[in-house]
Scaffold this motif. Structure first.
Motif, PDB file in Angstrom:
ATOM      1  N   THR A  37       0.809  -1.219   0.000  1.00 21.38           N
ATOM      2  CA  THR A  37       0.000   0.000   0.000  1.00 21.38           C
ATOM      3  C   THR A  37       0.842   1.268   0.000  1.00 21.38           C
ATOM      4  O   THR A  37       0.419   2.281  -0.536  1.00 21.38           O
ATOM      5  CB  THR A  37      -0.959   0.026   1.199  1.00 21.38           C
ATOM      6  OG1 THR A  37      -0.194  -0.144   2.398  1.00 21.38           O
ATOM      7  CG2 THR A  37      -2.000  -1.058   1.096  1.00 21.38           C
ATOM      8  N   ASN A  38       2.028   1.216   0.561  1.00 18.08           N
ATOM      9  CA  ASN A  38       2.851   2.427   0.607  1.00 18.08           C
ATOM     10  C   ASN A  38       3.871   2.487  -0.534  1.00 18.08           C
ATOM     11  O   ASN A  38       4.768   3.318  -0.514  1.00 18.08           O
ATOM     12  CB  ASN A  38       3.554   2.534   1.970  1.00 18.08           C
ATOM     13  CG  ASN A  38       4.415   1.319   2.278  1.00 18.08           C
ATOM     14  OD1 ASN A  38       4.221   0.260   1.692  1.00 18.08           O
ATOM     15  ND2 ASN A  38       5.341   1.463   3.204  1.00 18.08           N
ATOM     16  N   HIS A  39       3.728   1.619  -1.526  1.00 19.70           N
ATOM     17  CA  HIS A  39       4.613   1.611  -2.698  1.00 19.70           C
ATOM     18  C   HIS A  39       3.754   1.578  -3.956  1.00 19.70           C
ATOM     19  O   HIS A  39       2.610   1.139  -3.928  1.00 19.70           O
ATOM     20  CB  HIS A  39       5.533   0.384  -2.674  1.00 19.70           C
ATOM     21  CG  HIS A  39       6.475   0.369  -1.500  1.00 19.70           C
ATOM     22  ND1 HIS A  39       7.632   1.095  -1.478  1.00 19.70           N
ATOM     23  CD2 HIS A  39       6.412  -0.274  -0.314  1.00 19.70           C
ATOM     24  CE1 HIS A  39       8.253   0.898  -0.332  1.00 19.70           C
ATOM     25  NE2 HIS A  39       7.520   0.072   0.403  1.00 19.70           N
ATOM     26  N   GLY A  40       4.337   1.993  -5.058  1.00 18.21           N
ATOM     27  CA  GLY A  40       3.561   2.057  -6.285  1.00 18.21           C
ATOM     28  C   GLY A  40       3.695   0.876  -7.214  1.00 18.21           C
ATOM     29  O   GLY A  40       3.021   0.822  -8.238  1.00 18.21           O
ATOM     30  N   SER A  41       4.553  -0.082  -6.858  1.00 18.38           N
ATOM     31  CA  SER A  41       4.760  -1.187  -7.787  1.00 18.38           C
ATOM     32  C   SER A  41       5.155  -2.461  -7.047  1.00 18.38           C
ATOM     33  O   SER A  41       5.607  -2.428  -5.905  1.00 18.38           O
ATOM     34  CB  SER A  41       5.835  -0.817  -8.816  1.00 18.38           C
ATOM     35  OG  SER A  41       7.033  -0.451  -8.161  1.00 18.38           O
ATOM     36  N   LYS A 140      14.430  -5.312  -2.496  1.00 21.77           N
ATOM     37  CA  LYS A 140      14.732  -5.681  -1.111  1.00 21.77           C
ATOM     38  C   LYS A 140      13.849  -4.882  -0.148  1.00 21.77           C
ATOM     39  O   LYS A 140      13.307  -5.435   0.823  1.00 21.77           O
ATOM     40  CB  LYS A 140      16.203  -5.450  -0.798  1.00 21.77           C
ATOM     41  CG  LYS A 140      16.576  -5.855   0.620  1.00 21.77           C
ATOM     42  CD  LYS A 140      18.043  -5.773   0.880  1.00 21.77           C
ATOM     43  CE  LYS A 140      18.298  -6.215   2.313  1.00 21.77           C
ATOM     44  NZ  LYS A 140      19.661  -6.562   2.560  1.00 21.77           N
ATOM     45  N   LEU A 141      13.681  -3.594  -0.408  1.00 20.65           N
ATOM     46  CA  LEU A 141      12.799  -2.772   0.436  1.00 20.65           C
ATOM     47  C   LEU A 141      11.354  -3.259   0.351  1.00 20.65           C
ATOM     48  O   LEU A 141      10.652  -3.320   1.372  1.00 20.65           O
ATOM     49  CB  LEU A 141      12.885  -1.303   0.034  1.00 20.65           C
ATOM     50  CG  LEU A 141      14.207  -0.607   0.310  1.00 20.65           C
ATOM     51  CD1 LEU A 141      14.217   0.784  -0.320  1.00 20.65           C
ATOM     52  CD2 LEU A 141      14.485  -0.530   1.800  1.00 20.65           C
ATOM     53  N   LEU A 142      10.911  -3.604  -0.852  1.00 22.22           N
ATOM     54  CA  LEU A 142       9.545  -4.126  -1.019  1.00 22.22           C
ATOM     55  C   LEU A 142       9.373  -5.438  -0.276  1.00 22.22           C
ATOM     56  O   LEU A 142       8.352  -5.662   0.379  1.00 22.22           O
ATOM     57  CB  LEU A 142       9.223  -4.317  -2.503  1.00 22.22           C
ATOM     58  CG  LEU A 142       9.038  -3.056  -3.339  1.00 22.22           C
ATOM     59  CD1 LEU A 142       8.963  -3.397  -4.812  1.00 22.22           C
ATOM     60  CD2 LEU A 142       7.803  -2.310  -2.886  1.00 22.22           C
ATOM     61  N   SER A 143      10.379  -6.302  -0.348  1.00 22.16           N
ATOM     62  CA  SER A 143      10.274  -7.593   0.346  1.00 22.16           C
ATOM     63  C   SER A 143      10.252  -7.385   1.859  1.00 22.16           C
ATOM     64  O   SER A 143       9.490  -8.062   2.563  1.00 22.16           O
ATOM     65  CB  SER A 143      11.406  -8.536  -0.080  1.00 22.16           C
ATOM     66  OG  SER A 143      12.658  -8.100   0.383  1.00 22.16           O
ATOM     67  N   ALA A 144      11.027  -6.443   2.357  1.00 24.03           N
ATOM     68  CA  ALA A 144      11.012  -6.148   3.790  1.00 24.03           C
ATOM     69  C   ALA A 144       9.656  -5.598   4.221  1.00 24.03           C
ATOM     70  O   ALA A 144       9.164  -5.883   5.323  1.00 24.03           O
ATOM     71  CB  ALA A 144      12.129  -5.171   4.141  1.00 24.03           C
ATOM     72  N   SER A 145       9.018  -4.818   3.335  1.00 27.16           N
ATOM     73  CA  SER A 145       7.727  -4.209   3.685  1.00 27.16           C
ATOM     74  C   SER A 145       6.609  -5.238   3.827  1.00 27.16           C
ATOM     75  O   SER A 145       5.579  -4.952   4.437  1.00 27.16           O
ATOM     76  CB  SER A 145       7.335  -3.144   2.653  1.00 27.16           C
ATOM     77  OG  SER A 145       6.842  -3.737   1.473  1.00 27.16           O
ATOM     78  N   ILE A 146       6.819  -6.447   3.261  1.00 29.58           N
ATOM     79  CA  ILE A 146       5.802  -7.501   3.417  1.00 29.58           C
ATOM     80  C   ILE A 146       6.304  -8.604   4.353  1.00 29.58           C
ATOM     81  O   ILE A 146       5.766  -9.709   4.372  1.00 29.58           O
ATOM     82  CB  ILE A 146       5.345  -8.071   2.042  1.00 29.58           C
ATOM     83  CG1 ILE A 146       6.497  -8.703   1.273  1.00 29.58           C
ATOM     84  CG2 ILE A 146       4.641  -7.003   1.241  1.00 29.58           C
ATOM     85  CD1 ILE A 146       6.048  -9.487   0.039  1.00 29.58           C
ATOM     86  N   GLY A 147       7.367  -8.291   5.090  1.00 31.78           N
ATOM     87  CA  GLY A 147       7.821  -9.197   6.138  1.00 31.78           C
ATOM     88  C   GLY A 147       8.832 -10.230   5.726  1.00 31.78           C
ATOM     89  O   GLY A 147       9.132 -11.145   6.504  1.00 31.78           O
ATOM     90  N   LEU A 148       9.391 -10.104   4.531  1.00 27.05           N
ATOM     91  CA  LEU A 148      10.447 -11.026   4.119  1.00 27.05           C
ATOM     92  C   LEU A 148      11.792 -10.445   4.514  1.00 27.05           C
ATOM     93  O   LEU A 148      11.958  -9.232   4.542  1.00 27.05           O
ATOM     94  CB  LEU A 148      10.414 -11.253   2.607  1.00 27.05           C
ATOM     95  CG  LEU A 148       9.111 -11.819   2.036  1.00 27.05           C
ATOM     96  CD1 LEU A 148       9.162 -11.847   0.528  1.00 27.05           C
ATOM     97  CD2 LEU A 148       8.857 -13.212   2.599  1.00 27.05           C
TER      98      LEU A 148
END
Length: 149
Positions: A37-41, A140-148
């Motif tokens: 939700t806080n990212h565009g892609s 990596k930032l996107l993966s961290a944002s979903i708990g990976l």
């Protein structure tokens, strides 16, 4: 016999793309396609973007135009389609034997026509390495944002 610089640059690109392939195998389809939700892609969108930049170089006959990309939604939504394309990019990189002159169509100001700039295959592969690394950092930032991790 030492490796030519173009072959070393190609090999460096192969190594970073192999890291991306390894990461893809750790994801499930939902994680790959998820748009936080806080990212565009999604991570898939970044993987597609990486692949398409390599494809821009490989398909160019006389001029590379990084803005004229296919934007393949299948690669964006399917890890297996992305993996196939990455493997093709790796195979193509492994086949590179010599540097060559290239012209790149560059847009730095959207209100004027793009410029043709002289470059080389080696220089564009260096750009692609940097570009890939940049997008992998975003992944990596996107993966961290979903708990990976």
């Amino acid at each position: 016999m030492p490796m030519d610089s173009i072959q070393q640059i190609s090999e460096d690109n192969v190594q970073v793309l192999n890291q991306l392939l390894t990461f893809l195998t750790s994801l499930d389809s939902i994680q790959y396609q998820n748009v936080p939700t806080n990212h565009g892609s999604s991570m898939g969108a970044h993987v597609r973007h990486i692949i398409e930049h390599y494809q821009s170089v490989f398909k160019a006959t006389s001029i590379i135009d990084y803005d004229d990309r296919k934007r393949d939604k299948m690669v964006e939504s399917s890890r297996s389609a992305a993996a196939r394309q990455i493997n093709y990019v790796i195979q193509t990189l492994n086949d590179i034997q010599a540097d060559k002159s290239i012209v790149v169509l560059c847009t730095t100001n959207p209100s004027i026509a793009p410029s043709e700039v002289s470059s080389s295959l080696a220089r564009e592969l260096i750009f692609l390495y940097s570009h890939t690394t940049h997008h992998m950092a975003i992944i990596k930032l996107l993966s961290a944002s979903i708990g990976l991790s």
